[in-house]
Scaffold this motif. Structure first.
Motif, PDB file in Angstrom:
ATOM      1  N   ALA A 151      15.104  -8.950  -4.189  1.00  0.00           N
ATOM      2  CA  ALA A 151      14.494  -7.942  -3.323  1.00  0.00           C
ATOM      3  C   ALA A 151      12.982  -7.930  -3.497  1.00  0.00           C
ATOM      4  CB  ALA A 151      15.083  -6.568  -3.630  1.00  0.00           C
ATOM      5  N   ALA A 152      12.530  -8.039  -4.759  1.00  0.00           N
ATOM      6  CA  ALA A 152      11.090  -8.101  -5.017  1.00  0.00           C
ATOM      7  C   ALA A 152      10.486  -9.351  -4.401  1.00  0.00           C
ATOM      8  CB  ALA A 152      10.835  -8.075  -6.527  1.00  0.00           C
ATOM      9  N   LEU A 153      11.185 -10.465  -4.505  1.00  0.00           N
ATOM     10  CA  LEU A 153      10.708 -11.725  -3.925  1.00  0.00           C
ATOM     11  C   LEU A 153      10.511 -11.583  -2.420  1.00  0.00           C
ATOM     12  CD1 LEU A 153      10.158 -14.806  -4.203  1.00  0.00           C
ATOM     13  CD2 LEU A 153      12.610 -15.151  -3.823  1.00  0.00           C
ATOM     14  N   GLU A 154      11.455 -10.966  -1.755  1.00  0.00           N
ATOM     15  CA  GLU A 154      11.352 -10.795  -0.307  1.00  0.00           C
ATOM     16  C   GLU A 154      10.155  -9.909   0.060  1.00  0.00           C
ATOM     17  OE1 GLU A 154      13.978  -9.049   3.461  1.00  0.00           O
ATOM     18  OE2 GLU A 154      14.807  -9.017   1.426  1.00  0.00           O
ATOM     19  N   TRP A 155       9.989  -8.797  -0.695  1.00  0.00           N
ATOM     20  CA  TRP A 155       8.886  -7.879  -0.382  1.00  0.00           C
ATOM     21  C   TRP A 155       7.531  -8.523  -0.656  1.00  0.00           C
ATOM     22  CZ3 TRP A 155       4.877  -5.533  -3.057  1.00  0.00           C
ATOM     23  CH2 TRP A 155       4.238  -4.479  -2.400  1.00  0.00           C
ATOM     24  N   ILE A 156       7.408  -9.187  -1.810  1.00  0.00           N
ATOM     25  CA  ILE A 156       6.138  -9.837  -2.155  1.00  0.00           C
ATOM     26  C   ILE A 156       5.800 -10.928  -1.144  1.00  0.00           C
ATOM     27  CG2 ILE A 156       5.019 -11.329  -3.859  1.00  0.00           C
ATOM     28  CD1 ILE A 156       6.524  -9.753  -6.028  1.00  0.00           C
ATOM     29  N   ARG A 164      -2.647  -5.169  -0.834  1.00  0.00           N
ATOM     30  CA  ARG A 164      -2.033  -3.947  -1.336  1.00  0.00           C
ATOM     31  C   ARG A 164      -1.851  -4.041  -2.848  1.00  0.00           C
ATOM     32  NH1 ARG A 164       3.173  -2.618   2.343  1.00  0.00           N
ATOM     33  NH2 ARG A 164       2.927  -0.634   1.238  1.00  0.00           N
ATOM     34  N   PHE A 165      -1.628  -2.903  -3.491  1.00  0.00           N
ATOM     35  CA  PHE A 165      -1.290  -2.891  -4.905  1.00  0.00           C
ATOM     36  C   PHE A 165       0.203  -3.120  -5.054  1.00  0.00           C
ATOM     37  CE2 PHE A 165      -5.294  -0.524  -5.214  1.00  0.00           C
ATOM     38  CZ  PHE A 165      -5.858  -1.104  -6.345  1.00  0.00           C
ATOM     39  N   LEU A 166       0.586  -3.824  -6.107  1.00  0.00           N
ATOM     40  CA  LEU A 166       2.015  -4.024  -6.371  1.00  0.00           C
ATOM     41  C   LEU A 166       2.733  -2.694  -6.568  1.00  0.00           C
ATOM     42  CD1 LEU A 166       1.897  -7.131  -8.739  1.00  0.00           C
ATOM     43  CD2 LEU A 166       2.858  -7.050  -6.438  1.00  0.00           C
ATOM     44  N   ARG A 167       1.992  -1.685  -6.975  1.00  0.00           N
ATOM     45  CA  ARG A 167       2.596  -0.360  -7.157  1.00  0.00           C
ATOM     46  C   ARG A 167       3.154   0.195  -5.854  1.00  0.00           C
ATOM     47  NH1 ARG A 167       5.297   3.104  -7.578  1.00  0.00           N
ATOM     48  NH2 ARG A 167       5.236   5.004  -8.832  1.00  0.00           N
ATOM     49  N   GLU A 168       2.735  -0.358  -4.742  1.00  0.00           N
ATOM     50  CA  GLU A 168       3.201   0.116  -3.440  1.00  0.00           C
ATOM     51  C   GLU A 168       4.529  -0.497  -3.033  1.00  0.00           C
ATOM     52  OE1 GLU A 168      -0.048   0.434  -0.399  1.00  0.00           O
ATOM     53  OE2 GLU A 168      -1.227  -0.587  -1.956  1.00  0.00           O
ATOM     54  N   VAL A 169       5.182  -1.210  -3.933  1.00  0.00           N
ATOM     55  CA  VAL A 169       6.435  -1.887  -3.611  1.00  0.00           C
ATOM     56  C   VAL A 169       7.482  -0.889  -3.116  1.00  0.00           C
ATOM     57  CG1 VAL A 169       7.251  -1.785  -6.012  1.00  0.00           C
ATOM     58  CG2 VAL A 169       8.180  -3.511  -4.448  1.00  0.00           C
ATOM     59  N   ALA A 206      -4.045  -6.428  -4.520  1.00  0.00           N
ATOM     60  CA  ALA A 206      -5.195  -5.766  -5.133  1.00  0.00           C
ATOM     61  C   ALA A 206      -5.021  -5.745  -6.645  1.00  0.00           C
ATOM     62  CB  ALA A 206      -5.325  -4.340  -4.599  1.00  0.00           C
ATOM     63  N   ARG A 207      -6.112  -6.007  -7.351  1.00  0.00           N
ATOM     64  CA  ARG A 207      -6.081  -5.998  -8.811  1.00  0.00           C
ATOM     65  C   ARG A 207      -6.685  -4.715  -9.349  1.00  0.00           C
ATOM     66  NH1 ARG A 207      -9.109 -11.158 -10.781  1.00  0.00           N
ATOM     67  NH2 ARG A 207     -10.424 -10.671  -8.972  1.00  0.00           N
ATOM     68  N   ARG A 208      -6.304  -4.374 -10.575  1.00  0.00           N
ATOM     69  CA  ARG A 208      -6.913  -3.230 -11.225  1.00  0.00           C
ATOM     70  C   ARG A 208      -8.415  -3.462 -11.305  1.00  0.00           C
ATOM     71  NH1 ARG A 208      -4.818  -1.969 -17.124  1.00  0.00           N
ATOM     72  NH2 ARG A 208      -2.934  -1.529 -15.893  1.00  0.00           N
TER      73      ARG A 208
END
Length: 382
Positions: A151-156, A164-169, A206-208
């Motif tokens: 699921a993460a692979l599909e979203w990424i 976007r930030f990964l936190r927005e997953v 987006a990176r920190r």
């Protein structure tokens, strides 16, 4: 058991040879690719003389192999004749043959793992299957999170490059903890580096933001009276309008907090090798800048990094005079560097060379915190 019998091939030896194909992933890949090369293993067994002197041991050895073969379920035995004129000929196992992958799986007792791997492979999308085949054991190790990983692979893949930030997953069952924990798997499937920063950057997320902490006279930035310290995003601070006429970058946090702010200037926390961040500020390029770090090889490596951004930087309290005035406070550097530092000023190069060559002591260091404060105040910029 006799010394001779101890060298004869045992069922464990056969399993160990087959296990190599399991360890390198061959016996998992064949479960989905379907191509299996039979494994033939010559067996070390009793010689003609052994049959005369150790016939009981030879019989037990052969029976153990026959039992371990499980009537061909684990492997097949090819027999041959041993003996001659003085000892009657006997048929003994000469080779073990694993002709099918099913035999190999049964011998090793890995049927459940194989079935799970086939299931994982079947669930994986086309972009992930190459990685699964190259790293079958890593895929098995990630089996408990497999649906979330996909699921993460599909979203990424869908959001790649969107900034976007990964936190927005928003993928079902996925959070940033899962992505961090399984970053190596996801990186392999996506064909990007697995390091945290490189993973994010390569995928266009987006990176920190890098930050810089500094103390200042509020007039330098036009702040109201009472503001003397702040932590700012590097990109925003880089764009600030500054009237600073000098700056001091300090490696250690406690020293940074205690040091006096130079007149019309700023004191910036270098934070070790992160000193490249404050050194990249554009409004520092045209003002005098001093750097104070440890007198050890890494202290000069950091100074070298700072001077690569700000060529006008001069070191302070990193000289031979300070070093020898604090001899009783010397320590030992655990992991020194001897890298070529091409941006140092000549006087800094001399001190660095003395440290690298142990001229004044083996792995010598004088930590910034151990420099006498009165001594320091007399030499810091005012």
């Amino acid at each position: 058991m006799s010394a001779a019998a101890s060298s004869w091939t045992t069922p464990s030896d056969v399993a160990a040879r087959v296990r190599r194909r399991w360890t390198d992933g061959t016996l998992l890949r064949v479960a989905v690719e379907g191509e299996f090369a039979p494994i033939e293993l010559p067996l070390r067994g009793p010689s003609s003389s052994d049959l005369g002197d150790r016939v009981d041991e030879a019989r037990r050895w052969a029976n153990e192999l026959i039992r371990a073969s499980r009537d061909g379920a684990h492997f097949e035995l090819v027999f041959g004749e041993v003996g001659g004129r003085h000892v009657g000929k006997s048929r003994i196992p000469m080779r073990a043959v694993i002709a099918t992958p099913q035999q190999a799986w049964a011998l090793l007792g890995v049927g459940a793992e194989v079935r799970r791997f086939v299931s994982l492979f079947g669930q994986a999308p086309a972009q992930a299957r190459g990685w699964v085949l190259q790293h079958p054991h890593a895929a098995l190790a990630a089996a408990d999170d497999w649906s979330e990983i996909l699921a993460a692979l599909e979203w990424i893949s869908r959001e790649r490059g969107a900034g976007r930030f990964l936190r927005e997953v928003t993928a079902p069952g996925v959070d940033t903890k899962l992505i961090e924990r399984r970053r190596g798997v996801l990186a392999g499937m996506l064909g990007v580096p697995a390091g945290a920063d490189a993973f994010t950057q390569s995928l266009g997320f987006a990176r920190r933001p890098a930050t810089v902490r500094l103390r200042f006279d509020p007039r330098v930035f036009g702040f109201p009276s009472g503001f003397t310290e702040g932590v700012f995003r590097l990109d925003e601070l880089d764009s600030a309008v500054s009237s600073a006429s000098q700056a001091l970058i300090i490696e250690n946090e406690a020293t940074y907090l205690a040091a006096p702010i130079p007149e019309s200037g700023v004191v910036l926390w270098g934070k070790g090798y992160d000193a490249g961040n404050p050194a990249s500020l554009r409004w520092l390029r045209d003002v005098p800048v001093a750097y104070w770090g440890d007198i050890d090889t890494h202290g000069f490596a950091i100074l070298n990094r700072v001077r690569s951004r700000l060529p006008q930087v001069r070191s302070v309290l990193m000289d031979f005079t300070t070093l020898h005035a604090h001899r009783e406070r010397w320590g030992r550097e655990e992991k020194p560097t001897s890298a070529a530092l091409t941006h140092l000023a000549p006087e800094d190069t001399d001190v660095y060379a003395a440290l690298v060559t142990d001229r004044h002591g083996e792995r010598l260091r004088l930590e910034q915190e151990r420099v006498d404060w009165t001594w320091a105040l007399e030499r810091l910029p005012r």
